[in-house]
Design an enzyme around this catalytic site. Structure first.
Site, PDB file in Angstrom:
ATOM      1  N   TYR A  59      39.607 -55.763  43.320  1.00  0.00           N
ATOM      2  CA  TYR A  59      39.346 -56.864  44.259  1.00  0.00           C
ATOM      3  C   TYR A  59      39.877 -58.175  43.694  1.00  0.00           C
ATOM      4  CZ  TYR A  59      36.568 -60.259  46.951  1.00  0.00           C
ATOM      5  OH  TYR A  59      36.165 -61.315  47.717  1.00  0.00           O
ATOM      6  N   LYS A  63      42.860 -60.619  45.102  1.00  0.00           N
ATOM      7  CA  LYS A  63      42.690 -62.024  45.496  1.00  0.00           C
ATOM      8  C   LYS A  63      43.634 -62.929  44.686  1.00  0.00           C
ATOM      9  CE  LYS A  63      39.506 -61.405  48.676  1.00  0.00           C
ATOM     10  NZ  LYS A  63      39.751 -61.675  50.100  1.00  0.00           N
ATOM     11  N   SER A 101      39.177 -65.845  46.577  1.00  0.00           N
ATOM     12  CA  SER A 101      37.808 -65.777  46.034  1.00  0.00           C
ATOM     13  C   SER A 101      37.744 -66.463  44.676  1.00  0.00           C
ATOM     14  CB  SER A 101      37.392 -64.309  45.860  1.00  0.00           C
ATOM     15  OG  SER A 101      36.190 -64.212  45.119  1.00  0.00           O
TER      16      SER A 101
END
Ligand SMILES: NC(=O)c1ccc[n+]([C@@H]2O[C@H](COP(=O)([O-])OP(=O)(O)OC[C@H]3O[C@@H](n4cnc5c(N)ncnc54)[C@H](OP(=O)(O)O)[C@@H]3O)[C@@H](O)[C@H]2O)c1
Length: 255
Positions: free
Chosen positions: A159, A163, A147
């Site tokens: 998150y 990533k 991402s």
């Protein structure tokens, strides 16, 4: 000859989280280029429906439900794929979760663990399952979805860390396995219009503010990611390994 650069005839691809969104767009494109595709997500009905859509369009696809946080489901996904199609040439680890927004200091331990388990550990587990047979064949492709969050401070600490770990994981898997012609890369999408990112695009004013800093001035569509996936999966990507491709309309360059 370069006319077959993107041809995937005879290849078998698993795409996790592919009943909709970016995963479905990649699965559709892989099938259009000749791959037999396994559609997967937690919901069996959604997998069957997505696979049917690909078959109705002339492709070959089956649905196998799999919750990526369950190792038994991951084992079953790879085994059932082999039962149906005999092998796995292309593994696309696309499913990812982000169940906590907020300051890092308020991030609950259980949410951190769940996010790392889904977005990192599940990919390692799947890699363990497919790499031995890829090594025997001296041929294989692994793509993991990262991402643009890895390049920016934001309110999704777990998150974003997960990533960033994906980007490191593809470098390590590439170093370890590319001597056996197994290429491992990541695709880092910018903001794409899907269910997952709804909170970031459904408010038009907030979206326009964000897009004013994106050189291409538009939100991405799932199909915008599909071409890179086909390129990385095919002969066109034959000498690419260990990289993260930012596919983001220029979002991550400074303006
Ligand atoms: N959209 C963006 O702006 C954006 C930007 C950067 C990166 N990404 C990444 O792109 C990937 C795909 O996201 P998307 O935007 O395409 O989301 P999406 O449209 O919401 O689709 C998510 C897919 O994953 C499945 N899924 C959700 N949880 C799962 C689980 N625990 N196990 C297996 N499958 C699961 C969903 O189906 P079920 O509900 O049936 O399980 C669905 O098929 C994610 O890794 C995300 O981090 C997205």
């Amino acid at each position: 000859m370069t006319s077959d650069l993107f041809d995937l005839t005879g290849k078998v691809a698993i795409v996790t989280g592919s009943s909709r969104g970016i995963g479905f767009a990649m699965a559709q494109a892989l099938a259009e280029h000749g791959a037999k595709v396994v559609i997967s997500s937690r919901k069996e009905d959604a997998c069957t429906e997505a696979a049917k859509q690909i078959c109705d369009a002339g492709g070959e696809a089956i649905g196998i439900p799999c919750n990526i946080v369950e190792n038994d489901d991951l084992d079953n996904l790879v085994q059932k794929t082999k039962d149906a199609f005999g092998k796995v040439d292309i593994l696309v680890c696309n499913a990812g979760i982000s169940p906590f927004f907020g300051p890092a200091t308020e991030l609950p331990d259980d949410k951190f663990d769940l996010i790392m388990r889904a977005n990192v550990r599940a990919n390692i587990h799947l890699a363990k399952l497919v790499i031995p047979e890829m090594k025997e064949r001296k041929d294989g492709v692994i793509i993991i979805i990262s991402s643009v969050a890895v390049k920016k401070g934001n309110n999704t600490t777990a998150y974003s860390i997960s990533k960033a770990a994906v980007d490191q994981l593809v470098r390590n898997l590439a170093v370890e396995n590319s001597p056996d012609n197994i290429r491992v890369n990541a695709i880092a999408p910018g903001l794409i219009k899907t269910h997952f990112s709804r909170v970031l695009w459904e408010n038009e004013e907030a979206l326009n503010k964000r897009l004013s800093k994106v050189p291409m001035r538009r939100i991405g569509e799932p199909e915008d990611i599909a071409g890179v996936a086909v390129m990385l999966a095919s002969k066109a990507g034959n000498w690419i390994t260990g990289q993260t491709f930012f596919v983001d309309g220029g979002d991550t360059i400074d303006i």
